[in-house]
Design an enzyme around this catalytic site. Structure first.
Site, PDB file in Angstrom:
ATOM      1  N   SER A 112       0.828  -1.214   0.000  1.00 13.20           N
ATOM      2  CA  SER A 112       0.000   0.000   0.000  1.00 13.20           C
ATOM      3  C   SER A 112       0.859   1.260   0.000  1.00 13.20           C
ATOM      4  O   SER A 112       0.471   2.276  -0.575  1.00 13.20           O
ATOM      5  CB  SER A 112      -0.960  -0.007   1.194  1.00 13.20           C
ATOM      6  OG  SER A 112      -0.254  -0.073   2.411  1.00 13.20           O
ATOM      7  N   GLU A 113       2.045   1.208   0.632  1.00 13.15           N
ATOM      8  CA  GLU A 113       2.937   2.371   0.610  1.00 13.15           C
ATOM      9  C   GLU A 113       4.400   1.927   0.593  1.00 13.15           C
ATOM     10  O   GLU A 113       4.778   0.948   1.235  1.00 13.15           O
ATOM     11  CB  GLU A 113       2.738   3.251   1.857  1.00 13.15           C
ATOM     12  CG  GLU A 113       1.345   3.810   2.035  1.00 13.15           C
ATOM     13  CD  GLU A 113       0.987   4.934   1.097  1.00 13.15           C
ATOM     14  OE1 GLU A 113       1.898   5.453   0.412  1.00 13.15           O
ATOM     15  OE2 GLU A 113      -0.202   5.284   1.050  1.00 13.15           O
ATOM     16  N   THR A 114       5.197   2.693  -0.146  1.00  9.32           N
ATOM     17  CA  THR A 114       6.652   2.641  -0.039  1.00  9.32           C
ATOM     18  C   THR A 114       7.132   4.028   0.361  1.00  9.32           C
ATOM     19  O   THR A 114       6.744   5.025  -0.241  1.00  9.32           O
ATOM     20  CB  THR A 114       7.305   2.232  -1.369  1.00  9.32           C
ATOM     21  OG1 THR A 114       6.887   0.898  -1.709  1.00  9.32           O
ATOM     22  CG2 THR A 114       8.821   2.250  -1.271  1.00  9.32           C
TER      23      THR A 114
ATOM     24  N   CYS B 184       0.984   9.675   4.901  1.00  9.26           N
ATOM     25  CA  CYS B 184       0.807   8.252   5.205  1.00  9.26           C
ATOM     26  C   CYS B 184       1.356   7.974   6.590  1.00  9.26           C
ATOM     27  O   CYS B 184       2.556   8.170   6.831  1.00  9.26           O
ATOM     28  CB  CYS B 184       1.503   7.367   4.172  1.00  9.26           C
ATOM     29  SG  CYS B 184       1.347   5.609   4.568  1.00  9.26           S
TER      30      CYS B 184
END
Length: 263
Positions: A45-47, A71
């Site tokens: 979902s996130e880097t 985030c």
């Protein structure tokens, strides 16, 4: 050329729970195209990517399809890597981000993130939102950067099977459904197909809206929260004026390298 990559599970004390995030420390910024390609290849979902700056670190977050303004879980993950892998000795890390300065400090065996609180406004498109979620009714439908739907039965949270195509047509970044809980002060699930994440297990940034709402409703300034469907994570939310302090743990999972293409 290789860059380090760490994958950790945020908002959990054990692996295979919470929200996985990839973290890539950089010496200098790569092109936006390459950053986005790495995030898409990671398919989380996130880097999070960061470089050192004059007063701390410059931090950016990418989903598999877009760069985002805020985030929470990837900020927690980046801070954990800086503290526990890179050996940062300061008690507080300062991140320069698209959402302004964010601070993360040690809090026992957890980390505490200091974020600006967000205020929810009523949303008129109630029927479209409820239809997309498969719900007949809601106590409230509001919006900040996310649509927030409050329901009166926490058992419905696990049963949600939203229509992702319909969710993409709604305003805002994503949609979060929340209810008061028995084990936790409140629980939630978050859906964001517009930004390439059908469901995010634990969305720290969503709690910058959820925590002020539940604080006013429950008359509490410190609350426990759980988010997720099949995969869940937990955090504590403290209201401090116009700020929300989110506290959570991190479990490491993977260390490796990204091998960048020549040229």
């Amino acid at each position: 050329m290789k860059i380090n990559l760490y994958q950790v599970d945020a908002f959990t004390s054990k692996p295979f729970a919470g929200n996985p995030a990839a973290v890539c420390p950089l010496n200098e910024w790569l092109s936006d195209t390459l950053l986005q390609a790495i995030a898409a290849e990671n398919n989380l979902s996130e880097t999070a990517f960061f470089i050192r700056s004059e007063n701390g670190y410059h931090l950016r977050w990418f989903t598999p399809s877009v760069e985002v303004d805020l985030c929470g879980h990837a900020t927690l993950a980046a801070a954990w890597v800086i503290f526990h892998t890179l050996g940062e000795t300061a008690e507080v890390i300062r991140f320069d981000t698209r959402s302004g300065e964010l601070r993360v400090r040690r809090d026992g065996d957890a980390l505490a993130m200091d974020f600006p609180a967000k205020i929810l406004e009523p949303l008129d498109e109630n029927r479209e939102v409820l239809n997309a979620l498969g719900l007949e009714r809601a106590e409230a439908v509001m919006i900040s950067d996310d649509i927030v739907v409050v329901i009166d039965d926490e058992r419905l949270i696990d049963q949600l099977q939203p229509d992702m195509t319909r969710l993409k047509q709604l305003p805002g970044r994503g949609v979060v459904v929340t209810a008061a809980g028995r084990e936790f002060d409140f629980i939630s699930r978050w859906f964001g197909p517009k930004v390439g994440v059908e469901e995010d297990p634990v969305t720290g940034s969503a709690h910058t809206s959820l925590a002020p709402y539940w604080s006013a409703r429950l008359d509490k300034t410190s609350m426990t929260a759980q988010q997720g469907g099949q995969r869940k994570g937990q955090l504590t939310c403290d209201i401090q004026g116009d700020r929300v302090v989110l506290k959570g743990r991190v479990a490491p999972y993977l260390e490796g390298f990204v091998i960048l293409p020549d040229g």
